[in-house]
Design a protein around this motif. Sequence first.
Motif, PDB file in Angstrom:
ATOM      1  N   GLU A   1       0.835  -1.200   0.000  1.00  0.00           N
ATOM      2  CA  GLU A   1       0.000   0.000   0.000  1.00  0.00           C
ATOM      3  C   GLU A   1       0.871   1.252   0.000  1.00  0.00           C
ATOM      4  N   ASN A   2       0.308   2.327  -0.568  1.00  0.00           N
ATOM      5  CA  ASN A   2       0.993   3.628  -0.636  1.00  0.00           C
ATOM      6  C   ASN A   2       2.325   3.567  -1.385  1.00  0.00           C
ATOM      7  N   HIS A   3       2.472   2.591  -2.284  1.00  0.00           N
ATOM      8  CA  HIS A   3       3.711   2.521  -3.088  1.00  0.00           C
ATOM      9  C   HIS A   3       3.698   3.671  -4.101  1.00  0.00           C
ATOM     10  N   LYS A   4       4.870   4.245  -4.356  1.00  0.00           N
ATOM     11  CA  LYS A   4       4.905   5.457  -5.206  1.00  0.00           C
ATOM     12  C   LYS A   4       4.544   5.173  -6.666  1.00  0.00           C
ATOM     13  N   LEU A   5       4.532   3.880  -7.025  1.00  0.00           N
ATOM     14  CA  LEU A   5       4.229   3.539  -8.422  1.00  0.00           C
ATOM     15  C   LEU A   5       2.717   3.452  -8.683  1.00  0.00           C
ATOM     16  N   LEU A   6       1.931   3.262  -7.593  1.00  0.00           N
ATOM     17  CA  LEU A   6       0.492   3.034  -7.788  1.00  0.00           C
ATOM     18  C   LEU A   6      -0.219   4.172  -8.530  1.00  0.00           C
ATOM     19  N   PRO A   7       0.072   5.448  -8.193  1.00  0.00           N
ATOM     20  CA  PRO A   7      -0.603   6.516  -8.960  1.00  0.00           C
ATOM     21  C   PRO A   7      -0.313   6.435 -10.461  1.00  0.00           C
ATOM     22  N   ASP A   8       0.940   6.087 -10.797  1.00  0.00           N
ATOM     23  CA  ASP A   8       1.285   5.989 -12.232  1.00  0.00           C
ATOM     24  C   ASP A   8       0.488   4.868 -12.898  1.00  0.00           C
ATOM     25  N   ILE A   9       0.392   3.739 -12.191  1.00  0.00           N
ATOM     26  CA  ILE A   9      -0.362   2.612 -12.757  1.00  0.00           C
ATOM     27  C   ILE A   9      -1.828   3.019 -12.932  1.00  0.00           C
TER      28      ILE A   9
ATOM     29  N   VAL B   1      -6.550   3.878 -20.758  1.00  0.00           N
ATOM     30  CA  VAL B   1      -7.178   2.847 -21.591  1.00  0.00           C
ATOM     31  C   VAL B   1      -8.607   2.565 -21.134  1.00  0.00           C
ATOM     32  N   GLY B   2      -9.144   3.408 -20.203  1.00  0.00           N
ATOM     33  CA  GLY B   2     -10.565   3.336 -19.856  1.00  0.00           C
ATOM     34  C   GLY B   2     -10.941   2.189 -18.950  1.00  0.00           C
ATOM     35  N   MET B   3      -9.975   1.683 -18.136  1.00  0.00           N
ATOM     36  CA  MET B   3     -10.309   0.563 -17.237  1.00  0.00           C
ATOM     37  C   MET B   3     -10.601   1.136 -15.855  1.00  0.00           C
ATOM     38  N   CYS B   4     -11.899   1.360 -15.587  1.00  0.00           N
ATOM     39  CA  CYS B   4     -12.299   2.145 -14.409  1.00  0.00           C
ATOM     40  C   CYS B   4     -12.028   1.401 -13.095  1.00  0.00           C
ATOM     41  N   GLU B   5     -12.449   0.155 -13.053  1.00  0.00           N
ATOM     42  CA  GLU B   5     -12.366  -0.579 -11.785  1.00  0.00           C
ATOM     43  C   GLU B   5     -10.921  -0.698 -11.309  1.00  0.00           C
ATOM     44  N   GLN B   6     -10.037  -1.075 -12.272  1.00  0.00           N
ATOM     45  CA  GLN B   6      -8.619  -1.235 -11.920  1.00  0.00           C
ATOM     46  C   GLN B   6      -8.017   0.101 -11.474  1.00  0.00           C
ATOM     47  N   THR B   7      -8.462   1.184 -12.158  1.00  0.00           N
ATOM     48  CA  THR B   7      -7.972   2.513 -11.785  1.00  0.00           C
ATOM     49  C   THR B   7      -8.331   2.819 -10.332  1.00  0.00           C
ATOM     50  N   VAL B   8      -9.609   2.588 -10.006  1.00  0.00           N
ATOM     51  CA  VAL B   8     -10.091   2.894  -8.650  1.00  0.00           C
ATOM     52  C   VAL B   8      -9.313   2.077  -7.627  1.00  0.00           C
ATOM     53  N   ASN B   9      -9.125   0.790  -7.920  1.00  0.00           N
ATOM     54  CA  ASN B   9      -8.389  -0.067  -6.968  1.00  0.00           C
ATOM     55  C   ASN B   9      -6.989   0.484  -6.726  1.00  0.00           C
ATOM     56  N   ALA B  10      -6.316   0.867  -7.825  1.00  0.00           N
ATOM     57  CA  ALA B  10      -4.938   1.361  -7.695  1.00  0.00           C
ATOM     58  C   ALA B  10      -4.909   2.644  -6.870  1.00  0.00           C
ATOM     59  N   TYR B  11      -5.818   3.570  -7.166  1.00  0.00           N
ATOM     60  CA  TYR B  11      -5.802   4.851  -6.434  1.00  0.00           C
ATOM     61  C   TYR B  11      -6.177   4.663  -4.963  1.00  0.00           C
ATOM     62  N   LEU B  12      -7.150   3.771  -4.719  1.00  0.00           N
ATOM     63  CA  LEU B  12      -7.554   3.574  -3.320  1.00  0.00           C
ATOM     64  C   LEU B  12      -6.427   2.913  -2.534  1.00  0.00           C
ATOM     65  N   LYS B  13      -5.644   2.060  -3.238  1.00  0.00           N
ATOM     66  CA  LYS B  13      -4.559   1.364  -2.540  1.00  0.00           C
ATOM     67  C   LYS B  13      -3.478   2.352  -2.089  1.00  0.00           C
ATOM     68  N   CYS B  14      -3.318   3.419  -2.890  1.00  0.00           N
ATOM     69  CA  CYS B  14      -2.301   4.392  -2.473  1.00  0.00           C
ATOM     70  C   CYS B  14      -2.970   5.575  -1.769  1.00  0.00           C
ATOM     71  N   ASN B  15      -4.226   5.361  -1.306  1.00  0.00           N
ATOM     72  CA  ASN B  15      -4.905   6.337  -0.466  1.00  0.00           C
ATOM     73  C   ASN B  15      -5.123   7.665  -1.190  1.00  0.00           C
ATOM     74  N   GLN B  16      -5.619   7.577  -2.425  1.00  0.00           N
ATOM     75  CA  GLN B  16      -5.921   8.808  -3.168  1.00  0.00           C
ATOM     76  C   GLN B  16      -7.358   8.745  -3.694  1.00  0.00           C
ATOM     77  N   PRO B  17      -8.335   8.778  -2.773  1.00  0.00           N
ATOM     78  CA  PRO B  17      -9.733   8.663  -3.247  1.00  0.00           C
ATOM     79  C   PRO B  17     -10.126   9.786  -4.206  1.00  0.00           C
ATOM     80  N   LYS B  18      -9.554  10.964  -3.966  1.00  0.00           N
ATOM     81  CA  LYS B  18      -9.884  12.110  -4.833  1.00  0.00           C
ATOM     82  C   LYS B  18      -9.523  11.766  -6.285  1.00  0.00           C
TER      83      LYS B  18
END
Length: 1183
Positions: free
Chosen positions: A856-864, A871-888
Motif C-alpha cells: 500500500e501507498n507505493h509510489k508507483l500506484l498513482p502511475d499505474i 485505456v478506460g479501465m475504471c475498476e482497476q484505476t479505482v483499486n490502484a488509487y484507493l490502494k495508495c490512499n488517493q480517493p480524490k
Amino acid sequence: MFIYLSKKIAIPNNIRLKCVSWNKDQGFIACGGDEGLLKVLKLETQTDDAKLKGLAAPSNLSMNQTLEGHSGAVQVVTWNEQYQKLTTSDQNGLIIVWMLYKGCWYEEMINNRNKSVVRSMSWNADGQKICIVYEDGAVIVGSVDGNRIWGKELKGIQLAHVAWSPDSKILLFGMANGEIHIYDNQGNFIMKMTVSCLHNVTGAISIAGIHWYAGSEGYVEPDCPCLAICFDNGRCQVMRYESDESPVFIDTLMNVASIQWNQCGSVLAVAGSLRGMEKEVNVVQFYTPFGEHLRTLKVPGKQMTEVAWEGGGLRIGLAVDSYIYFANIRPDYKWGYCSNTVVYAYTKPDRLEYCVVFWDTKNNEKFVKYVKSLMSITTSGDFCILATKADDTHPQEDADVESGNNAMYVLVLCNSIGTPLDSKYIDIDPLFVTMTKTHVIAASKEAFYTWQYRVAKKLTAMEINQVSRTRKEGRERVYHIDDSPSGTTEGPLDFAKAFTATRDPICCITATDKTLIVGRESGTIHKYSLPNVALVQKYSLNYRAYQLSLNCTSSRLAIIDISGVLTFLDLEVRSSSDDGSGSQAGTGDPSKFERKDVWDMLWANDNPDLFAMMEKTRMYVFRNLDPEEPIQTSGYICNFEDLEIKSVLLDEIMKDPERPNKDYLINFEIRSLRDSRALIEKVGIEDASQFIEDNPHPRLWRLLAEAALQKLDLKTAEQAFVRCKDYQGIEFVKSLGNLQSEAMKQAEVAAYFGRFEEAERMYLDMDRRDLAISLRIKLGDWFRVLQLLKTGSGDCDDALLEQAYNAIGDYFADRQKWVNAVQYYLQGRNQERLAECYYMLEDYDGLERLASSLPENHKLLPDIGQMFVTVGMCEQTVNAYLKCNQPKAAVDACVHLNQWNKAVELAKNHNMKEINSLLAKYASHLLEKNKPLEAVELYRKAHHFLEAAKLMFKIADEEAKRRTRPLRVKKLYVLAALLVENYHSQVKTSQQNKAKGKTSEATSALAGLLEEDATSSDNRMVDSAWRGAEAYHFFLLAQRQLYEGYMVKAMKTALHLRDYEDIIPVVEIYSLLAICSSANRAFSTCSRAFIKLESLESLSLEQRQLYEDLALEIFTKHSPKNNHMSGLDNAPEGAEGKLPTCIVTGWTISEYQFWMCSVCKHCALENEIGSHNFCPLCHSSLA
C-alpha cells in the motif's frame, strides 16, 4: 574548376581528325577523319590498389577498333547511348549505323541518298528518333529500328545543324547563313529564332554549334539556361527555351569550332582558336550557363575541330590535327568538411532544389537536406554555412522588413547534421564565403560583410547573463573594398555602401581567427585584423589570385593563381632564431617557391610550416617548403592534423551520391609519422625517442608513449606523456607504478589500449573476477557482466546481479523489445520499468497483477492508476488509487471515464462534498449544449433520480406541446415515472440502512416517507408521477378501441380522460369524446361534450361557430338522449373513494380480485391481463 592536359593519343598515318564523340554511358570514344578513318576507343582504369580511384588511376586503351565502311572523310559521328548504337556519315553522304556485338562494332544499317552530304545528325533525348539534315535542305526523321518516320525537302535552304528539344517536341535547324528556324517534331515550320548576340556583326557568319542540354542530371538553378548556340565568330547566346527573349550573351573573342555542355549542364566548353594572335593558339574556354568565364585551357597543335565531354564530367577529349588530347577537370564541387562530416551537394533530375548530404564518416550515417538555389558550402570547425538566393517563400526577419530593403541572399548556419542554427539575410551577392570559429565573412565583387555568429554551447547561468548584457549591435558589419576601416566604426548595418562600383573587384578571400585576407583582381592583397576589422597592410602581386589560404599562425599566405601556380607570401617577418635549434636555416625561401598545376592545398591545423597540396593527380606534403615523395590520388583534402591527412574522393562519391562509401575517405600518414613508427618497431624505443626529440610533435610523443607503455617502460612513457601534455596518461602511468604484479600491469595496459577481451582474460587468469566485472561494467557490456556473475564459483553480489538484469532490461527497452525487457525486469525486480513495459505491450492483466502485488501507498500506484485511466479501465484505476490512499484521484478518474455512479458512491464513502457541484456543473454544460437526454443519463448514473425525473418531465412536457407523436410522449412520461419510482426505493433503502436493527419495519418506512416529504419540494411530481403516463395511455387506448370498432369501450375510456384536462388539451379530450359518444349513439353525452367545446375561451369565434353549426346539424337529426342505458357519465365510487380503472380496457373495476402491476401499481381485470406479457402502461415484464 581547374583543368590540365593529361594524355594524348596519336592517330596512325597522321590522318587528320574531323570529329570526335564520347559515349556518356559506356565511355566509348568515336573519332572520324580523312580517308574514311573511323575508330572506336575506350579508356579504362586498370589498378589493383583500392586507394587509386578515378583520375589518379592509370588509364589504358581497353578498346581500339578501326571500323571499315566509309570511303570519304567521316564528318559526323553521334552516339545513341540508350540503345548502344553509333551513327556515322562521310563526305559522300553515306550513313552507317553500327552496333556492338560480343565486344566488337559491326555495321547494322546503311543508307545513302547519293544526292547531297549529311551536315548533322541528332538523336532525341530518349534515343527513339534520329533527325538527319542534308546540305541541300532534305530532312529525314527515322526511328531507332531503321524505319523512316517522315521526310521533307526545305526548298532553297542550305542546312548545317540540327538539335532536338529535351522533350522531343521541337527541332531546331541551323542554316548555312547563320539563321536558326524552329520546327515542330512533325516538320511544320513554327518561327524564326531571334539571334540577338549577332547585334552589329557584319560579314558572313556560320553556326559553330547548337547544343540543348536535356536535363538528364537536373539543373543548377530552377530557371537555368540550357540551350547554347555559338557562331564561328565567337558570339554565343545561352537560352532558357527556344523563344527566350532575354538570353545570356557571351563573346568568347575566338574563332569557334565546336561547343558542348558537360553531363549536368553546369559548364559549357567552347573550343576554337584565339583571334588576333600572330600565331594561332588553340584554346578551350569554359563558361557557366550564366555566361561567367571559368577557365581557359591552351592546347598545342594547328587546328582543333571538336570537343567532347566524358560522361562523368571529369575529362574532355579534343580532336586536334591527328591527335586526341585528353584534359582532366577538377570541378568546383559544392562541398566542405566539418567534425568528421563531409557535406556535399548535387542536383537530381526530378527536383529543382540542390540535394545537400551531410555524411557522418565516423558512423557512416547521412542526413539529407534540400536547398533551393544553393550558391556555396563553407565549413569550419563543427559548423557549415550554406549560401543561397532568397526566394519569396523564405520568411524574412523583422529587422530586414522594417528597414524596407528586400534581402536577396541568405546565409544559413548549420551544424554537422544539417540542422539550421541561425540565418542572416544580406543584400550583397555572396560570391566568396569564408568562416572561422567566430566569424562568417561573405564578399561580393565590391564589398564584404562580416557576421560574428554565436552558437549556444553549454553556458553557465552567469555567462548567459553576461552575454545578454554585452550583446552589442556590432555583430554584423559591411565594408566597401575601397574603404580603409580603422576598426572603431560602430553604427547601424548599412548595405547601401556595398553597391558603389569599384575598378578593382574582389576575387578571393580567406580568414583565420585574427586575420582576414582579401584578394583583388589587380593582384593587390588586403590584410585586415579580426575581430574588429581594421586595414593593416596592402601587398601587391603581379598575378591574380584564385584561392588563398592562411597557415595556423596567420604568418604565411598560400596563393594559387588562376593558372594553377602556387606561391607564398610571408605576412610576418620571421626571426632567425625561431625555435633556438637552428632549424630555421633549412627553411626554404618562400619568395622563390613555385609549383605549377596546383588545384587544392591545405595547411596543417597544428604546424605553421606543414601543408599538403594537390598537383594534377599527385598529393605532395611539404615541411618547411621541402616536399616529401608524392602520393597518387585525385582526392580533395579535407583535414590535416596530427601528421595525418584526410582526403575524400568526391569524384567517386558524385557518381552515386546517394550511397557514399567509407572507401572514398582516405587517410594518409606523413613521412615523420611513418618513420617514427618504423623506428619504434624495428630499432627500439631509445633511438626512436632521439629521432622524435629532433622532430618534435605531440602526435609523435603520443606514439612513443604508447609504445613505451606496451613494453612497460614507465619512465619513457611518463616523459612522453608529459611532452604531449596528456594528463590522463601521466596519471595512468603513476597508477601502474603502484601495482606490484607484472601481469596486473599488462592487463591494465591492455584495457587502456581498448583490448578488452585480452584484459578480461588476464584478470580471470589472475583469479580476479571482480576486476573483470568492473571492467565490463565500465564498458556497459551487461550481458558479459551477467555471464561473469553466473560463471564464477561462490556466491555473487545480489545487488550487482539485479543491476545487471535491469541494465539488460534497459538495453531491450531502448530498442523497444518489450517482451525481452519484461523477462529481465522481473528478475531485477524493477517495478517502475515493468509497469512501463506491460503498458507498452498492452498486457493489462500483467499490470493489474503488478498493482495488486505492490504494497500500500507505493509510489508507483498513482502511475499505474494513470495508465489504466488512459485505456478506460475504471475498476482497476479505482483499486490502484484507493490502494495508495488517493480517493480524490479515483473519483476524478471515474468522472473522466463517465462512470458517475461509481464516482458518487466513492464520494459518499469518503465524505467528499464537491462531487455534487461537479455533477451539477457538467449537467448544466450538457443542457447548454442542448443535450437534455445525456444530462438525464448523467443524473441516473449518479443515482440522482429526482433531478433526472425533473428533467425527464420537462422533456415530456415539451414534446407534448409539439402535438406530434403521442406514443413518444407516453414513453417519455413512463420513463420519468420510473425514475420517480427509483427515487422512492432509494429513499426507502437508505432509511432501512440507517435504522438497521433499531426499530420495526413500519417505523422505518414511516421515517422514509417523512424524509421524502421533507426533502422533496416537488410533491406534485412525486405523488402523481404516473398521471402523465396514464393520460396518454388512455388517450391512445380510446383511439385504438374506436378504430377497432369497440365503440362502448372507446367511449368509456374517453370519459376517463376528463380527469386529465391539465395534461391533454381540453379541445382534444372533448372532440374525442364527442366522436366516440356519437359513434356509440350516446347523444346525451355527445351533447354535453359539444356544450363544453362551444364554451371554450381558448377557441376563436370562427372555430366556436363551426362547432355550433356541427352541433345543430347532429342534434336536428338525433335528440340528445342516450340510446343505451349507460350510467357512464359518473364513475361509481367505492367505499374508500374512487374505484380503480382497468388499464387494459378502460373499465372501472368493481371486483374484489384483480391484478396489480409490481412496478407502476396500476390495476387490471384478471381475465383481461391474461393475454399480455407486459404491463400495458409501464411495459414491465409480467413474469
